[in-house]
Design a protein around this motif. Structure first.
Motif, PDB file in Angstrom:
ATOM      1  N   LEU A   1      28.861  25.015  21.117  1.00 34.31           N
ATOM      2  CA  LEU A   1      29.289  24.709  22.484  1.00 34.31           C
ATOM      3  C   LEU A   1      30.787  24.920  22.656  1.00 34.31           C
ATOM      4  O   LEU A   1      31.241  25.436  23.681  1.00 34.31           O
ATOM      5  N   ARG A   2      31.574  24.509  21.630  1.00 31.16           N
ATOM      6  CA  ARG A   2      33.014  24.732  21.686  1.00 31.16           C
ATOM      7  C   ARG A   2      33.313  26.232  21.757  1.00 31.16           C
ATOM      8  O   ARG A   2      34.163  26.676  22.527  1.00 31.16           O
ATOM      9  N   GLY A   3      32.612  26.999  20.958  1.00 35.04           N
ATOM     10  CA  GLY A   3      32.794  28.462  20.969  1.00 35.04           C
ATOM     11  C   GLY A   3      32.427  29.054  22.321  1.00 35.04           C
ATOM     12  O   GLY A   3      33.143  29.912  22.845  1.00 35.04           O
ATOM     13  N   ALA A   4      31.331  28.598  22.897  1.00 30.03           N
ATOM     14  CA  ALA A   4      30.911  29.088  24.211  1.00 30.03           C
ATOM     15  C   ALA A   4      31.943  28.720  25.280  1.00 30.03           C
ATOM     16  O   ALA A   4      32.237  29.513  26.177  1.00 30.03           O
ATOM     17  N   ALA A   5      32.517  27.536  25.179  1.00 30.72           N
ATOM     18  CA  ALA A   5      33.525  27.100  26.148  1.00 30.72           C
ATOM     19  C   ALA A   5      34.780  27.963  26.039  1.00 30.72           C
ATOM     20  O   ALA A   5      35.379  28.334  27.055  1.00 30.72           O
ATOM     21  N   VAL A   6      35.178  28.307  24.824  1.00 29.44           N
ATOM     22  CA  VAL A   6      36.357  29.155  24.621  1.00 29.44           C
ATOM     23  C   VAL A   6      36.114  30.538  25.226  1.00 29.44           C
ATOM     24  O   VAL A   6      36.968  31.079  25.946  1.00 29.44           O
ATOM     25  N   VAL A   7      34.943  31.102  24.948  1.00 28.25           N
ATOM     26  CA  VAL A   7      34.605  32.424  25.490  1.00 28.25           C
ATOM     27  C   VAL A   7      34.567  32.376  27.014  1.00 28.25           C
ATOM     28  O   VAL A   7      35.098  33.265  27.686  1.00 28.25           O
ATOM     29  N   ALA A   8      33.969  31.341  27.571  1.00 31.32           N
ATOM     30  CA  ALA A   8      33.903  31.207  29.028  1.00 31.32           C
ATOM     31  C   ALA A   8      35.303  31.087  29.621  1.00 31.32           C
ATOM     32  O   ALA A   8      35.594  31.664  30.668  1.00 31.32           O
ATOM     33  N   GLY A   9      36.170  30.358  28.955  1.00 34.42           N
ATOM     34  CA  GLY A   9      37.547  30.231  29.424  1.00 34.42           C
ATOM     35  C   GLY A   9      38.274  31.559  29.422  1.00 34.42           C
ATOM     36  O   GLY A   9      38.986  31.892  30.370  1.00 34.42           O
ATOM     37  N   ARG A  10      38.082  32.342  28.374  1.00 33.49           N
ATOM     38  CA  ARG A  10      38.726  33.660  28.301  1.00 33.49           C
ATOM     39  C   ARG A  10      38.183  34.584  29.384  1.00 33.49           C
ATOM     40  O   ARG A  10      38.925  35.335  30.010  1.00 33.49           O
ATOM     41  N   GLN A  11      36.864  34.526  29.585  1.00 32.58           N
ATOM     42  CA  GLN A  11      36.249  35.365  30.611  1.00 32.58           C
ATOM     43  C   GLN A  11      36.783  34.980  31.987  1.00 32.58           C
ATOM     44  O   GLN A  11      37.098  35.836  32.805  1.00 32.58           O
ATOM     45  N   THR A  12      36.919  33.672  32.232  1.00 32.22           N
ATOM     46  CA  THR A  12      37.449  33.205  33.508  1.00 32.22           C
ATOM     47  C   THR A  12      38.886  33.681  33.690  1.00 32.22           C
ATOM     48  O   THR A  12      39.262  34.142  34.768  1.00 32.22           O
ATOM     49  N   ASP A  13      39.691  33.607  32.640  1.00 30.86           N
ATOM     50  CA  ASP A  13      41.073  34.079  32.711  1.00 30.86           C
ATOM     51  C   ASP A  13      41.115  35.569  33.042  1.00 30.86           C
ATOM     52  O   ASP A  13      41.925  36.020  33.856  1.00 30.86           O
ATOM     53  N   LEU A  14      40.220  36.335  32.426  1.00 35.84           N
ATOM     54  CA  LEU A  14      40.162  37.771  32.685  1.00 35.84           C
ATOM     55  C   LEU A  14      39.743  38.027  34.131  1.00 35.84           C
ATOM     56  O   LEU A  14      40.328  38.872  34.814  1.00 35.84           O
ATOM     57  N   GLU A  15      38.742  37.293  34.611  1.00 30.82           N
ATOM     58  CA  GLU A  15      38.292  37.467  35.987  1.00 30.82           C
ATOM     59  C   GLU A  15      39.399  37.136  36.974  1.00 30.82           C
ATOM     60  O   GLU A  15      39.595  37.842  37.962  1.00 30.82           O
ATOM     61  N   VAL A  16      40.145  36.065  36.703  1.00 32.62           N
ATOM     62  CA  VAL A  16      41.261  35.685  37.579  1.00 32.62           C
ATOM     63  C   VAL A  16      42.326  36.778  37.573  1.00 32.62           C
ATOM     64  O   VAL A  16      42.867  37.136  38.630  1.00 32.62           O
ATOM     65  N   ALA A  17      42.625  37.328  36.419  1.00 33.64           N
ATOM     66  CA  ALA A  17      43.623  38.394  36.333  1.00 33.64           C
ATOM     67  C   ALA A  17      43.179  39.624  37.126  1.00 33.64           C
ATOM     68  O   ALA A  17      43.981  40.234  37.846  1.00 33.64           O
ATOM     69  N   ILE A  18      41.908  39.979  37.006  1.00 36.25           N
ATOM     70  CA  ILE A  18      41.379  41.136  37.746  1.00 36.25           C
ATOM     71  C   ILE A  18      41.438  40.878  39.242  1.00 36.25           C
ATOM     72  O   ILE A  18      41.893  41.733  40.020  1.00 36.25           O
ATOM     73  N   LEU A  19      40.989  39.700  39.672  1.00 37.48           N
ATOM     74  CA  LEU A  19      41.015  39.374  41.100  1.00 37.48           C
ATOM     75  C   LEU A  19      42.438  39.326  41.641  1.00 37.48           C
ATOM     76  O   LEU A  19      42.705  39.783  42.754  1.00 37.48           O
ATOM     77  N   THR A  20      43.365  38.809  40.859  1.00 39.82           N
ATOM     78  CA  THR A  20      44.768  38.763  41.283  1.00 39.82           C
ATOM     79  C   THR A  20      45.302  40.175  41.503  1.00 39.82           C
ATOM     80  O   THR A  20      45.982  40.444  42.494  1.00 39.82           O
ATOM     81  N   GLU A  21      44.984  41.066  40.594  1.00 38.40           N
ATOM     82  CA  GLU A  21      45.432  42.455  40.731  1.00 38.40           C
ATOM     83  C   GLU A  21      44.786  43.112  41.949  1.00 38.40           C
ATOM     84  O   GLU A  21      45.442  43.859  42.684  1.00 38.40           O
ATOM     85  N   GLN A  22      43.509  42.840  42.193  1.00 37.54           N
ATOM     86  CA  GLN A  22      42.832  43.410  43.361  1.00 37.54           C
ATOM     87  C   GLN A  22      43.449  42.894  44.660  1.00 37.54           C
ATOM     88  O   GLN A  22      43.645  43.662  45.604  1.00 37.54           O
ATOM     89  N   VAL A  23      43.773  41.613  44.709  1.00 36.30           N
ATOM     90  CA  VAL A  23      44.400  41.035  45.894  1.00 36.30           C
ATOM     91  C   VAL A  23      45.770  41.672  46.124  1.00 36.30           C
ATOM     92  O   VAL A  23      46.127  42.019  47.256  1.00 36.30           O
TER      93      VAL A  23
END
Length: 69
Positions: A22-44
């Motif tokens: 679960l800790r590993g899944a949470a870390v991966v989800a956090g990284r994915q969220t950070d990547l998604e935010v970075a992509i959306l920020t660049e698109q905006v």
């Protein structure tokens, strides 16, 4: 009594492994969220730049049209 202790240790080990997954899944989800935010920020940012340019072109076009009247 020894069987009960062994069963408790087995269950604790299984619980520890599940928590680790679960800790590993949470870390991966956090990284994915950070990547998604970075992509959306660049698109905006890109959309804002395009919107600004479009506004400038519209203003320029209106100025030209007013001069032609």
């Amino acid at each position: 009594m020894s069987d009960i202790k062994q069963q408790i240790f087995n269950e604790l080990t299984a619980l520890e492994e599940a928590a680790s997954r679960l800790r590993g899944a949470a870390v991966v989800a956090g990284r994915q969220t950070d990547l998604e935010v970075a992509i959306l920020t660049e698109q905006v940012k890109t959309l804002r730049d395009k919107n600004k340019r479009a506004g400038e072109m519209i203003d320029k076009s209106l100025t030209i049209l007013k001069k032609l009247q």
